[in-house]
Design a protein around this motif. Structure first.
Motif, PDB file in Angstrom:
ATOM      1  N   ALA A   1      12.877  -2.207   1.342  1.00  0.00           N
ATOM      2  CA  ALA A   1      12.188  -2.836   0.207  1.00  0.00           C
ATOM      3  C   ALA A   1      11.962  -1.829  -0.923  1.00  0.00           C
ATOM      4  N   ASP A   2      11.556  -0.618  -0.574  1.00  0.00           N
ATOM      5  CA  ASP A   2      11.279   0.406  -1.589  1.00  0.00           C
ATOM      6  C   ASP A   2      12.566   0.909  -2.240  1.00  0.00           C
ATOM      7  N   MET A   3      13.608   1.058  -1.438  1.00  0.00           N
ATOM      8  CA  MET A   3      14.852   1.671  -1.927  1.00  0.00           C
ATOM      9  C   MET A   3      15.815   0.672  -2.563  1.00  0.00           C
TER      10      MET A   3
ATOM     11  N   LEU B   1       0.799  -1.237   0.000  1.00  0.00           N
ATOM     12  CA  LEU B   1       0.000   0.000   0.000  1.00  0.00           C
ATOM     13  C   LEU B   1       0.827   1.280   0.000  1.00  0.00           C
ATOM     14  N   HIS B   2       2.163   1.178   0.027  1.00  0.00           N
ATOM     15  CA  HIS B   2       2.965   2.396   0.245  1.00  0.00           C
ATOM     16  C   HIS B   2       2.724   3.468  -0.817  1.00  0.00           C
ATOM     17  N   ASP B   3       2.514   3.046  -2.063  1.00  0.00           N
ATOM     18  CA  ASP B   3       2.336   4.030  -3.140  1.00  0.00           C
ATOM     19  C   ASP B   3       0.880   4.174  -3.577  1.00  0.00           C
ATOM     20  N   LEU B   4      -0.036   3.728  -2.745  1.00  0.00           N
ATOM     21  CA  LEU B   4      -1.459   3.781  -3.099  1.00  0.00           C
ATOM     22  C   LEU B   4      -1.889   5.206  -3.469  1.00  0.00           C
TER      23      LEU B   4
ATOM     24  N   HIS C   1       4.669   7.767   6.253  1.00  0.00           N
ATOM     25  CA  HIS C   1       6.092   8.086   6.490  1.00  0.00           C
ATOM     26  C   HIS C   1       7.054   7.206   5.715  1.00  0.00           C
ATOM     27  N   HIS C   2       6.554   6.530   4.662  1.00  0.00           N
ATOM     28  CA  HIS C   2       7.483   5.644   3.964  1.00  0.00           C
ATOM     29  C   HIS C   2       8.572   6.447   3.235  1.00  0.00           C
ATOM     30  N   SER C   3       9.751   5.876   3.287  1.00  0.00           N
ATOM     31  CA  SER C   3      10.879   6.354   2.477  1.00  0.00           C
ATOM     32  C   SER C   3      11.151   7.849   2.586  1.00  0.00           C
TER      33      SER C   3
ATOM     34  N   PHE D   1       0.604  14.862  -2.927  1.00  0.00           N
ATOM     35  CA  PHE D   1       1.757  14.281  -2.221  1.00  0.00           C
ATOM     36  C   PHE D   1       1.337  12.861  -1.826  1.00  0.00           C
ATOM     37  N   HIS D   2       1.893  11.866  -2.529  1.00  0.00           N
ATOM     38  CA  HIS D   2       1.295  10.526  -2.462  1.00  0.00           C
ATOM     39  C   HIS D   2       1.330   9.857  -1.073  1.00  0.00           C
ATOM     40  N   PRO D   3       2.375  10.056  -0.237  1.00  0.00           N
ATOM     41  CA  PRO D   3       2.294   9.402   1.080  1.00  0.00           C
ATOM     42  C   PRO D   3       1.108   9.917   1.912  1.00  0.00           C
TER      43      PRO D   3
HETATM   44 FE   LIG Z   1       6.361   6.195  -2.547  1.00  0.00          FE
END
Ligand SMILES: [Fe+2]
Length: 186
Positions: free
Chosen positions: A129-131, A57-60, A95-97, A71-73
């Motif tokens: 995982a994202d980076m 769901l991080h980039d939902l 607060h991801h990434s 601002f997607h987060p």
């Molecule tokens: Fe993102």
């Protein structure tokens, strides 16, 4: 009743209902979820489902239907909150990434600060995982991923500035996760 959003299945279903039209972003999301599964030994057993759900769901917030601030987060976290998602999941997405760095660039720090940041093994592993996943789901090392983002977004843009500032923070989270996974330091 739909499956809980803080489980991999419930999160994957929600992601699949919004992200596939975004093409690469959907490929990226699926790969980040897979990477989070691989990295799940870096968090306690009780947090593994939450980690993988947050990865799904991080980039939902990139889904055009959810766009409020752009601002997607923040847009993603607000949507999850409206759906009644568990607080930790909402906060991890918010607060991801290194989202605080980009919020500062966009003048949205106050809006983001509604959500507390948990500085935890779970947030570290989500960053990891994202980076270490490219924009179309490729497997990247951290420096490749940083360079790729800096190339994709123009110098002077919010993302370019934010990533430049966030790099040490993000790198430290990746390294901590690697150590927890028993990898050799790079
Ligand atoms: Fe993102």
């Amino acid at each position: 009743m739909p499956t809980a959003l803080d489980t991999p299945q419930g999160a994957a279903e929600l992601a699949e209902s919004l992200l596939p039209p975004l093409g690469n972003r959907w490929l990226h999301t699926q790969a980040v979820a897979a990477r989070a599964c691989e990295a799940s030994a870096a968090v306690s057993e009780g947090d593994r489902d939450l980690l993988v759900a947050a990865a799904w769901l991080h980039d939902l917030g990139y889904a055009p239907e959810l766009r409020e601030t752009g601002f997607h987060p923040l847009d993603g976290a607000r949507h999850l909150e409206r759906l009644g998602a568990p607080t930790r999941l909402v906060r991890l997405v918010a607060h991801h990434s290194g989202a605080v760095y980009e919020a500062e660039q966009r003048g949205l720090s106050v809006e983001l600060s509604v959500y507390e940041r948990e500085d935890s093994e779970v947030l570290d592993a989500l960053i990891y995982a994202d980076m270490t996943t490219g924009p179309a789901g490729q497997s990247f090392d951290f420096d490749q991923r940083m360079d790729e983002i800096l190339e994709r977004y123009e110098p002077g843009s919010e993302v370019h500035n934010a990533i430049t500032k966030a790099r040490p923070y993000l790198g430290a989270a990746v390294e901590r996760t690697r150590t927890r996974l028993g990898d050799q330091p790079t």
